[in-house]
Design a protein around this motif. Structure first.
Motif, PDB file in Angstrom:
ATOM      1  N   VAL A  50       0.857  -1.183   0.000  1.00 28.25           N
ATOM      2  CA  VAL A  50       0.000   0.000   0.000  1.00 28.25           C
ATOM      3  C   VAL A  50       0.896   1.237   0.000  1.00 28.25           C
ATOM      4  O   VAL A  50       2.097   1.152   0.233  1.00 28.25           O
ATOM      5  CB  VAL A  50      -0.949   0.033   1.223  1.00 28.25           C
ATOM      6  CG1 VAL A  50      -1.858  -1.180   1.238  1.00 28.25           C
ATOM      7  CG2 VAL A  50      -0.182   0.142   2.534  1.00 28.25           C
ATOM      8  N   GLY A  51       0.300   2.386  -0.216  1.00 32.38           N
ATOM      9  CA  GLY A  51       1.050   3.632  -0.165  1.00 32.38           C
ATOM     10  C   GLY A  51       1.305   4.063   1.266  1.00 32.38           C
ATOM     11  O   GLY A  51       0.571   3.697   2.187  1.00 32.38           O
ATOM     12  N   LYS A  52       2.349   4.845   1.450  1.00 33.26           N
ATOM     13  CA  LYS A  52       2.691   5.336   2.775  1.00 33.26           C
ATOM     14  C   LYS A  52       1.542   6.167   3.363  1.00 33.26           C
ATOM     15  O   LYS A  52       1.259   6.092   4.563  1.00 33.26           O
ATOM     16  CB  LYS A  52       3.969   6.162   2.690  1.00 33.26           C
ATOM     17  CG  LYS A  52       4.569   6.513   4.006  1.00 33.26           C
ATOM     18  CD  LYS A  52       6.000   7.009   3.936  1.00 33.26           C
ATOM     19  CE  LYS A  52       6.191   8.151   2.972  1.00 33.26           C
ATOM     20  NZ  LYS A  52       7.514   8.784   3.113  1.00 33.26           N
ATOM     21  N   ALA A  53       0.848   6.930   2.521  1.00 32.11           N
ATOM     22  CA  ALA A  53      -0.276   7.745   2.991  1.00 32.11           C
ATOM     23  C   ALA A  53      -1.395   6.868   3.551  1.00 32.11           C
ATOM     24  O   ALA A  53      -2.073   7.249   4.513  1.00 32.11           O
ATOM     25  CB  ALA A  53      -0.809   8.613   1.851  1.00 32.11           C
ATOM     26  N   THR A  54      -1.569   5.678   2.980  1.00 31.98           N
ATOM     27  CA  THR A  54      -2.596   4.742   3.477  1.00 31.98           C
ATOM     28  C   THR A  54      -2.293   4.348   4.917  1.00 31.98           C
ATOM     29  O   THR A  54      -3.196   4.251   5.747  1.00 31.98           O
ATOM     30  CB  THR A  54      -2.660   3.494   2.577  1.00 31.98           C
ATOM     31  OG1 THR A  54      -2.948   3.917   1.248  1.00 31.98           O
ATOM     32  CG2 THR A  54      -3.703   2.507   3.047  1.00 31.98           C
ATOM     33  N   ARG A  58      -4.253   5.866   8.873  1.00 30.71           N
ATOM     34  CA  ARG A  58      -4.780   5.007   9.932  1.00 30.71           C
ATOM     35  C   ARG A  58      -4.018   5.149  11.247  1.00 30.71           C
ATOM     36  O   ARG A  58      -4.593   5.040  12.327  1.00 30.71           O
ATOM     37  CB  ARG A  58      -4.745   3.555   9.461  1.00 30.71           C
ATOM     38  CG  ARG A  58      -5.776   3.278   8.373  1.00 30.71           C
ATOM     39  CD  ARG A  58      -5.414   2.037   7.575  1.00 30.71           C
ATOM     40  NE  ARG A  58      -6.468   1.629   6.671  1.00 30.71           N
ATOM     41  CZ  ARG A  58      -6.697   2.182   5.482  1.00 30.71           C
ATOM     42  NH1 ARG A  58      -5.954   3.175   5.063  1.00 30.71           N
ATOM     43  NH2 ARG A  58      -7.677   1.740   4.723  1.00 30.71           N
ATOM     44  N   TRP A  59      -2.716   5.334  11.181  1.00 32.26           N
ATOM     45  CA  TRP A  59      -1.859   5.454  12.364  1.00 32.26           C
ATOM     46  C   TRP A  59      -0.923   6.640  12.171  1.00 32.26           C
ATOM     47  O   TRP A  59      -0.199   6.702  11.183  1.00 32.26           O
ATOM     48  CB  TRP A  59      -1.035   4.173  12.570  1.00 32.26           C
ATOM     49  CG  TRP A  59      -1.891   2.986  12.808  1.00 32.26           C
ATOM     50  CD1 TRP A  59      -2.432   2.594  14.004  1.00 32.26           C
ATOM     51  CD2 TRP A  59      -2.333   2.026  11.842  1.00 32.26           C
ATOM     52  NE1 TRP A  59      -3.179   1.452  13.827  1.00 32.26           N
ATOM     53  CE2 TRP A  59      -3.136   1.079  12.509  1.00 32.26           C
ATOM     54  CE3 TRP A  59      -2.124   1.864  10.476  1.00 32.26           C
ATOM     55  CZ2 TRP A  59      -3.721   0.002  11.873  1.00 32.26           C
ATOM     56  CZ3 TRP A  59      -2.716   0.799   9.824  1.00 32.26           C
ATOM     57  CH2 TRP A  59      -3.497  -0.124  10.515  1.00 32.26           C
ATOM     58  N   LEU A  65       0.911   2.176  15.564  1.00 32.95           N
ATOM     59  CA  LEU A  65       0.791   0.996  14.696  1.00 32.95           C
ATOM     60  C   LEU A  65       1.215  -0.261  15.443  1.00 32.95           C
ATOM     61  O   LEU A  65       0.534  -1.285  15.396  1.00 32.95           O
ATOM     62  CB  LEU A  65       1.625   1.192  13.433  1.00 32.95           C
ATOM     63  CG  LEU A  65       1.709   0.011  12.472  1.00 32.95           C
ATOM     64  CD1 LEU A  65       0.339  -0.421  11.981  1.00 32.95           C
ATOM     65  CD2 LEU A  65       2.608   0.373  11.286  1.00 32.95           C
ATOM     66  N   VAL A  66       2.321  -0.189  16.162  1.00 30.28           N
ATOM     67  CA  VAL A  66       2.826  -1.347  16.904  1.00 30.28           C
ATOM     68  C   VAL A  66       1.869  -1.734  18.027  1.00 30.28           C
ATOM     69  O   VAL A  66       1.619  -2.921  18.254  1.00 30.28           O
ATOM     70  CB  VAL A  66       4.250  -1.066  17.434  1.00 30.28           C
ATOM     71  CG1 VAL A  66       4.686  -2.110  18.446  1.00 30.28           C
ATOM     72  CG2 VAL A  66       5.230  -1.000  16.271  1.00 30.28           C
TER      73      VAL A  66
END
Length: 165
Positions: A50-54, A58-59, A65-66
């Motif tokens: 996926v793209g970094k923006a995706t 979300r996080w 994220l972790v």
């Protein structure tokens, strides 16, 4: 004339919820393989396809994220009742030794070096967490109830209490 924000159409493409799981799985793989210090949002995005923006939508940080990745691995422990203590203990051990639990342990090991620098990780999921007892309690209570329910006075040689003085 007032304009209500909710009346405006949403801009952009709607978020695809199936991407969340793909990103979490990629984050877990990168964590286990490279560790927390080498994990990057861009690396997770690449691994997830996926793209970094995706990922950033979300996080907002790798700590968030972790934390979500670790939460997704936590095993749920419902009531176990096979009818025998031996069967119940076998199921409890199987749950504790499952591949998902082993993966959670690998993730926890990979973030240990970052805990002093990432207070958000330790506060939400580490041993110093004030909520740790409340998260562990249901699992401990379920295990305790399983053993107490399974061990009847007639099947277990309970020691007799002595009241002699």
């Amino acid at each position: 004339m007032e304009t209500d924000i909710t009346d405006e159409p949403q801009r952009g493409r709607p978020r695809d919820p199936s991407r969340d799981e793909v990103i979490i799985d990629a984050a877990i793989d990168v964590l286990v393989r490279e560790g927390y210090d080498r994990l990057s949002m861009e690396g997770v995005a690449t691994a997830a396809g996926v793209g970094k923006a995706t990922v950033y939508r979300r996080w907002s940080s790798k700590a968030e994220l972790v934390i979500d990745a670790m939460s997704s691995l936590k095993p749920g422990m419902g009531t176990i009742d096979t009818g025998t203590l031996e069967g119940d203990i076998d199921l409890m051990v199987a749950a504790a030794c499952s591949p998902r639990t082993q993966q959670l342990q690998q993730v926890m090991v990979s973030i240990c070096s970052a805990l002093p620098r990432e207070p958000r990780c330790s506060r939400r999921s580490g041993p110093a967490s004030p909520n740790r007892a409340s998260r562990a309690s249901p699992r401990c209570s379920n295990a305790r109830e399983t053993v107490v329910r399974s061990v009847r006075p007639s099947t277990f040689p309970w020691p007799q209490a002595s009241c002699r003085r």
